[in-house]
Design an enzyme around this catalytic site. Structure first.
Site, PDB file in Angstrom:
ATOM      1  N   TYR A 246      43.132  38.578  49.376  1.00 53.42           N
ATOM      2  CA  TYR A 246      43.550  38.064  48.060  1.00 53.42           C
ATOM      3  C   TYR A 246      43.163  36.589  47.916  1.00 53.42           C
ATOM      4  O   TYR A 246      42.604  36.169  46.906  1.00 53.42           O
ATOM      5  CB  TYR A 246      45.070  38.254  47.946  1.00 53.42           C
ATOM      6  CG  TYR A 246      45.683  37.849  46.618  1.00 53.42           C
ATOM      7  CD1 TYR A 246      45.500  38.625  45.483  1.00 53.42           C
ATOM      8  CD2 TYR A 246      46.482  36.703  46.516  1.00 53.42           C
ATOM      9  CE1 TYR A 246      46.085  38.271  44.277  1.00 53.42           C
ATOM     10  CE2 TYR A 246      47.068  36.348  45.315  1.00 53.42           C
ATOM     11  CZ  TYR A 246      46.873  37.133  44.195  1.00 53.42           C
ATOM     12  OH  TYR A 246      47.454  36.787  43.008  1.00 53.42           O
TER      13      TYR A 246
ATOM     14  N   ASN B 175      41.969  39.361  33.612  1.00 51.03           N
ATOM     15  CA  ASN B 175      43.323  39.350  34.167  1.00 51.03           C
ATOM     16  C   ASN B 175      43.541  40.400  35.251  1.00 51.03           C
ATOM     17  O   ASN B 175      44.322  40.177  36.173  1.00 51.03           O
ATOM     18  CB  ASN B 175      44.335  39.562  33.033  1.00 51.03           C
ATOM     19  CG  ASN B 175      45.723  39.846  33.565  1.00 51.03           C
ATOM     20  OD1 ASN B 175      46.397  38.946  34.053  1.00 51.03           O
ATOM     21  ND2 ASN B 175      46.138  41.104  33.520  1.00 51.03           N
TER      22      ASN B 175
ATOM     23  N   ASP C 150      37.848  51.214  34.883  1.00 51.84           N
ATOM     24  CA  ASP C 150      38.190  50.701  36.207  1.00 51.84           C
ATOM     25  C   ASP C 150      37.179  49.613  36.554  1.00 51.84           C
ATOM     26  O   ASP C 150      36.011  49.894  36.817  1.00 51.84           O
ATOM     27  CB  ASP C 150      38.128  51.845  37.232  1.00 51.84           C
ATOM     28  CG  ASP C 150      38.394  51.350  38.641  1.00 51.84           C
ATOM     29  OD1 ASP C 150      38.582  50.123  38.840  1.00 51.84           O
ATOM     30  OD2 ASP C 150      38.403  52.189  39.564  1.00 51.84           O
TER      31      ASP C 150
ATOM     32  N   LYS D 120      40.599  34.802  45.240  1.00 54.70           N
ATOM     33  CA  LYS D 120      41.010  33.761  44.287  1.00 54.70           C
ATOM     34  C   LYS D 120      40.259  32.443  44.546  1.00 54.70           C
ATOM     35  O   LYS D 120      39.929  31.717  43.606  1.00 54.70           O
ATOM     36  CB  LYS D 120      42.535  33.541  44.349  1.00 54.70           C
ATOM     37  CG  LYS D 120      43.356  34.769  43.946  1.00 54.70           C
ATOM     38  CD  LYS D 120      43.046  35.261  42.534  1.00 54.70           C
ATOM     39  CE  LYS D 120      43.946  36.419  42.134  1.00 54.70           C
ATOM     40  NZ  LYS D 120      43.669  36.908  40.760  1.00 54.70           N
TER      41      LYS D 120
HETATM   42  C1  BGC Z   1      50.955  36.396  44.012  1.00 60.10           C
HETATM   43  C2  BGC Z   1      52.424  36.639  44.200  1.00 60.10           C
HETATM   44  C3  BGC Z   1      53.094  35.427  44.816  1.00 60.10           C
HETATM   45  C4  BGC Z   1      52.736  34.172  44.047  1.00 60.10           C
HETATM   46  C5  BGC Z   1      53.319  32.901  44.669  1.00 60.10           C
HETATM   47  C6  BGC Z   1      50.734  35.111  43.290  1.00 60.10           C
HETATM   48  O1  BGC Z   1      49.362  34.896  43.176  1.00 60.10           O
HETATM   49  O2  BGC Z   1      50.395  37.475  43.257  1.00 60.10           O
HETATM   50  O3  BGC Z   1      52.599  37.771  45.024  1.00 60.10           O
HETATM   51  O4  BGC Z   1      54.498  35.583  44.795  1.00 60.10           O
HETATM   52  O5  BGC Z   1      51.347  34.039  43.979  1.00 60.10           O
HETATM   53  O6  BGC Z   1      53.062  32.807  46.034  1.00 60.10           O
END
Ligand code: BGC
Length: 260
Positions: free
Chosen positions: A161, A95, A68, A165
């Protein structure tokens, strides 16, 4: 000669989706591959290992390690065990990742930690352990992070998120500069909407799917294999002079993105 002959790769989060497609592609191109997931002996894991073995045509070239990566000690152990098993490691594909959807004011500390600990902290220390190995064995190496178009464009309701990123984009740029003199390349792949389990809810919502497709200039969602092809390029000698880059694999979505 196959593109990854005599190379060893670790692909995190490779029991499904993009990670599995990369593991299969690398195995097909002659690499020894360490697969990783969180579970020890479930059906999904067995199927993934089997798929990679079939792609590479050799059971011995595939090894699975459960870990994990949101746990730093586990991340370090994964890299060390991968090296111990095959005796070397040349390519790391970071990943494993997760996303949670919530309006900004509703994001809990637990949600935030879950996303940042895996998507950023896990990658940080997995990579650090890999780099220590490359340094101590005086080897060059390739680091590939699976990021997202959301390292660049906003994704309302996915603040943690996007933070992870965006952080991964700068981590990649910083390490490309710091590690370049040692012959270590560091690049991101920024996938758009790909048909994988992370998008399960979307894949079952026809109305959302139709409007998303309308936003994608190439008119379709991506497949894990589309991302695997980009990973193969970045892992191969053909990309020896590529570092500090984000390779966008999104059918043009980033240039035409609208939130639903
Ligand atoms: C996300 C998806 C999303 C895509 C385009 C990705 O990074 O994990 O949930 O659909 O981006 O927006």
């Amino acid at each position: 000669m196959k593109a990854l002959e005599s190379k060893t790769a670790l692909v995190t989060g490779s029991t499904q989706g993009i990670g599995l497609a990369i593991a299969e592609r690398f195995a097909k191109e002659g690499a020894r591959v360490v697969l990783n997931g969180r579970h020890t002996d479930d059906e999904k894991t067995r199927q993934a290992v089997q798929a990679a073995q079939t792609a590479g045509g050799s059971a011995d070239a595939i090894h699975y390690i459960a870990a994990d990566l949101s746990n730093t000690a586990d991340a370090q152990r994964l890299v060390r065990d991968a090296i111990a098993h095959f005796g070397q490691l040349d390519i790391l594909v970071n990943n494993a990742g997760v996303e949670t959807r919530a309006a900004f004011e509703d994001v809990t500390e637990a949600d935030y930690d879950r996303v940042l600990e895996l998507n950023l902290k896990g990658i940080f220390f997995t990579t650090q352990t890999f780099v220590q190995h490359l340094r101590s064995t005086k080897r060059s190496g390739k680091i590939i992070n699976i990021s997202s178009v959301h390292e660049e464009v906003a994704f309302p309701h996915f603040a943690a998120y996007c933070a992870s990123k965006g952080g991964l984009k700068m981590l990649m740029r910083d390490l490309a500069v710091e590690l370049g003199p040692e012959g270590i390349t560091v690049n991101n792949i920024a996938p758009g909407a790909i048909e994988t389990p992370i998008n399960t809810a979307l894949l079952h919502d026809e109305a959302k799917l139709a409007s998303l497709r309308a936003n994608i200039p190439l008119g379709r969602l991506g497949k894990p294999e589309d991302v695997a092809a980009a990973a193969l390029f970045l892992a191969s000698a053909d990309a020896d002079y590529v570092t500090g880059a984000s390779l966008v694999v999104d059918g043009g979505l980033m240039r035409n993105y609208h939130e639903q």
